[in-house]
Design a protein around this motif. Structure first.
Motif, PDB file in Angstrom:
ATOM      1  N   SER A  89      38.473 -67.745 -36.679  1.00 42.24           N
ATOM      2  CA  SER A  89      39.174 -69.765 -36.863  1.00 42.24           C
ATOM      3  C   SER A  89      40.455 -69.376 -36.089  1.00 42.24           C
ATOM      4  O   SER A  89      41.511 -69.697 -36.197  1.00 42.24           O
ATOM      5  N   TYR A  90      40.966 -68.423 -35.324  1.00 37.68           N
ATOM      6  CA  TYR A  90      41.934 -68.424 -34.230  1.00 37.68           C
ATOM      7  C   TYR A  90      41.268 -68.347 -32.470  1.00 37.68           C
ATOM      8  O   TYR A  90      40.454 -67.645 -32.517  1.00 37.68           O
ATOM      9  N   TYR A  91      42.780 -67.762 -32.043  1.00 29.06           N
ATOM     10  CA  TYR A  91      42.804 -68.059 -30.896  1.00 29.06           C
ATOM     11  C   TYR A  91      43.737 -67.472 -29.442  1.00 29.06           C
ATOM     12  O   TYR A  91      44.688 -67.107 -30.441  1.00 29.06           O
ATOM     13  N   ARG A  92      43.570 -67.386 -28.771  1.00 30.59           N
ATOM     14  CA  ARG A  92      44.524 -67.466 -27.403  1.00 30.59           C
ATOM     15  C   ARG A  92      44.829 -68.322 -26.262  1.00 30.59           C
ATOM     16  O   ARG A  92      42.976 -68.751 -25.986  1.00 30.59           O
ATOM     17  N   ALA A  93      45.420 -68.518 -26.175  1.00 32.13           N
ATOM     18  CA  ALA A  93      45.181 -69.513 -24.626  1.00 32.13           C
ATOM     19  C   ALA A  93      45.863 -69.227 -23.688  1.00 32.13           C
ATOM     20  O   ALA A  93      47.420 -68.329 -23.785  1.00 32.13           O
ATOM     21  N   GLU A 131      50.314 -62.722 -22.289  1.00 33.06           N
ATOM     22  CA  GLU A 131      49.526 -63.113 -21.498  1.00 33.06           C
ATOM     23  C   GLU A 131      49.161 -64.127 -20.880  1.00 33.06           C
ATOM     24  O   GLU A 131      49.519 -65.547 -20.355  1.00 33.06           O
ATOM     25  N   ILE A 132      48.846 -63.802 -19.779  1.00 36.21           N
ATOM     26  CA  ILE A 132      48.943 -64.553 -17.927  1.00 36.21           C
ATOM     27  C   ILE A 132      48.272 -64.131 -17.453  1.00 36.21           C
ATOM     28  O   ILE A 132      47.048 -63.079 -17.419  1.00 36.21           O
ATOM     29  N   VAL A 164      41.849 -62.616 -14.583  1.00 38.52           N
ATOM     30  CA  VAL A 164      42.416 -61.551 -14.793  1.00 38.52           C
ATOM     31  C   VAL A 164      44.075 -61.677 -15.357  1.00 38.52           C
ATOM     32  O   VAL A 164      44.476 -62.817 -14.820  1.00 38.52           O
ATOM     33  N   VAL A 165      43.537 -61.244 -16.622  1.00 37.05           N
ATOM     34  CA  VAL A 165      44.243 -61.851 -17.589  1.00 37.05           C
ATOM     35  C   VAL A 165      45.261 -60.107 -17.806  1.00 37.05           C
ATOM     36  O   VAL A 165      45.215 -59.474 -17.822  1.00 37.05           O
ATOM     37  N   ASP A 166      46.876 -60.301 -17.437  1.00 42.21           N
ATOM     38  CA  ASP A 166      47.743 -58.987 -17.721  1.00 42.21           C
ATOM     39  C   ASP A 166      48.452 -60.000 -19.236  1.00 42.21           C
ATOM     40  O   ASP A 166      49.405 -60.879 -18.892  1.00 42.21           O
ATOM     41  N   SER A 167      48.849 -58.363 -19.870  1.00 43.56           N
ATOM     42  CA  SER A 167      49.089 -58.840 -21.634  1.00 43.56           C
ATOM     43  C   SER A 167      50.154 -57.819 -21.740  1.00 43.56           C
ATOM     44  O   SER A 167      49.710 -56.806 -21.384  1.00 43.56           O
ATOM     45  N   THR A 168      51.428 -58.524 -22.105  1.00 45.79           N
ATOM     46  CA  THR A 168      52.458 -57.184 -22.384  1.00 45.79           C
ATOM     47  C   THR A 168      53.165 -57.870 -24.551  1.00 45.79           C
ATOM     48  O   THR A 168      52.699 -58.923 -24.316  1.00 45.79           O
TER      49      THR A 168
END
Lengths: 190, 275
Positions: free
Chosen positions: B127-131, B151-152, B161-165
């Motif tokens: 029950s959690y997420y990332r947007a 995340e972008i 493509v998802v780029d996360s830092t």
């Protein structure tokens, strides 16, 4: 008439001292055709023909095979909380049921031969996992007798990971959390 | 028909019967060859909407599963961080802390994707997420550390493509096996939907503090049944285990997944007396 030994009579040093099960299976013969009469916890007897026994056995084996393929994907690792070298069997009456996430818990009073009562907590999977195995919340009620097979908590508390539960109606279900890396259990529903 | 033949036939029937099969399907599904093409959204991109399940047989929970011997290229600091996780930390997810990226790409649990032109949302089992915004923005200079990172998302043809830092460095495991990551973590995911039944990710993981070189984690998931959806899951509702969990993931089995190794057998199940 053959009467199988109760768990108390089958005790060994390995399993430790356990309270006597409330009723033992009884073999009966009716109308010239051999049948088995199984009783649990004072419920109505279940009559099984040879045909039905083989069917059930085959289904259990099929279920056991299917159970073996679950990889690890649970809320926590079985081995981080429970000791796979400490299997045990508890027989007790239910005093509380928590049908919750992350895990369902049911609490049982276990009475020894001297009448002393020990309270145990038994951990199952989450409600979704259990209901997928055919175990609904209404299947167990306060005062029911359960047979719980599982592994003892590492920290020595009266907490067991319920990997196999024999319900009051005689069904044997897996109580295990789906894919927690714990031992898969032959002889339970898939 | 002989009794044994009947029993075998019934066993096969039970294996194939919808009730048994549905229960075994549970959180994973056997792979199928898809004959339907990739669905597309109105703006022409591949449509990732769906309930995605682990393919039966996937090694889950191990971020190094694609490496030779599943051996992660840890630096000395990474080795020390691993030992710390194994001996002094409780699995953050078991304490209801977000698993984050890239741990969730290695999880065996199903997830859902809800896709719109400017936002792609991953909904997770707990029950959690990332947007993930898809609006052309760039990374900020100093993002607040988080479990999923800043995340972008952007499209490169049919690849999302998802780029996360900007990751946290405490109360984090990079996978179920307690492998570590630092705040230097940078994750680039390339998501595709090769056909109707499948979604695929190529996850590039680089972390200059804990890993000597970047490495990849690739995974394919399969579509769930049309009526399958995530259920409510309140992790802290009754987390009795919290007071009893030990440190680390428990044993790691030869197949690279966590679990108990050679447990002692349970008492035999109680069966009807035989004549």
């Amino acid at each position: 008439m053959n009467r199988r030994k109760s768990p108390a009579q089958c005790q060994s040093k390995f399993w430790g001292s356990l309270p006597r099960h409330s009723s033992a299976p009884v073999h009966a013969s009716e109308g010239g055709r051999a049948r088995l009469r199984l009783t649990f916890g004072g419920g109505p007897p279940i009559l099984l023909t040879m045909h039905a026994r083989l069917t059930a056995f085959a289904a259990l084996i099929a279920g056991a095979g299917l159970l073996m393929v679950e990889p690890a994907r649970a809320h926590h690792s079985f081995a981080a909380e429970f000791d796979g070298n400490k299997p045990m069997r508890l027989v007790g009456t239910i005093t509380k049921v928590e049908w919750t996430n992350p895990h369902a818990f049911f609490y049982i009073d276990v009475k020894d031969d001297q009448g002393n009562v020990t309270k145990w907590a038994c951990e199952g999977g989450g409600p979704g996992a259990l209901s997928r195995r055919g175990w609904k919340k209404g299947d167990i009620k306060l005062g029911d007798t359960l047979i719980v097979d599982g592994y003892l908590a590492r920290d020595g508390s009266h907490l067991i990971d319920a990997r196999r539960v024999t319900l009051p109606d005689g069904r044997i279900v897996s109580g295990a959390s789906a894919g927690d890396g714990g031992p898969q259990v032959p002889g339970t529903n898939p | 028909m002989k009794t044994t033949q009947l029993a075998a036939a019934l066993a096969l029937f039970m294996l194939g019967s919808p009730r048994v099969f549905a229960q075994v399907e549970e959180l994973a599904r056997a792979d199928v060859k898809s004959s339907k093409p990739t669905p597309r959204t109105a703006d022409g991109h591949p449509d990732f909407n769906g309930y995605w399940k682990s393919i039966r047989g996937t090694i889950t929970g191990n971020i190094g599963k694609d490496l030779p011997g599943m051996k992660l290229p840890l630096t000395p600091a990474g080795e020390a961080a691993l030992q710390h996780n194994l001996t002094a930390t409780i699995d953050p997810e078991s304490l209801c802390i977000l698993g984050g990226t890239p741990r969730h790409n290695a999880s065996g649990l199903p997830f859902e994707i809800v896709q719109s032109p400017k936002k792609v949302v991953f909904l997770y089992f707990y029950s959690y997420y990332r947007a993930i915004p898809v609006d052309g923005r760039k990374h900020t200079d100093d993002p607040d550390p988080s479990f999923f990172g800043e995340e972008i998302g952007h499209w490169e043809g049919d690849t999302f493509v998802v780029d996360s830092t900007g990751f946290k460095d405490e109360k984090v495991w990079i996978d179920e096996n307690a492998n570590p990551h630092s705040d230097a973590l940078h994750v680039v995911e390339r998501w595709t939907r090769p056909d109707f039944e499948h979604i695929h990710v190529d996850t590039l993981i680089e972390d200059s503090k804990f890993y000597t070189k970047p490495f990849h984690y690739t995974r394919t998931w399969i579509l769930g049944q049309p009526d399958e959806t995530l259920a409510e899951y309140s992790c802290s509702e009754n987390n009795v285990d919290q007071a009893h969990l030990g440190f680390g993931p428990g044993g790691i089995r030869p197949d690279g997944t966590r679990g108990y190794i050679n447990p002692a057998p349970l008492p035999p199940p109680i069966t009807p007396a035989k004549k």
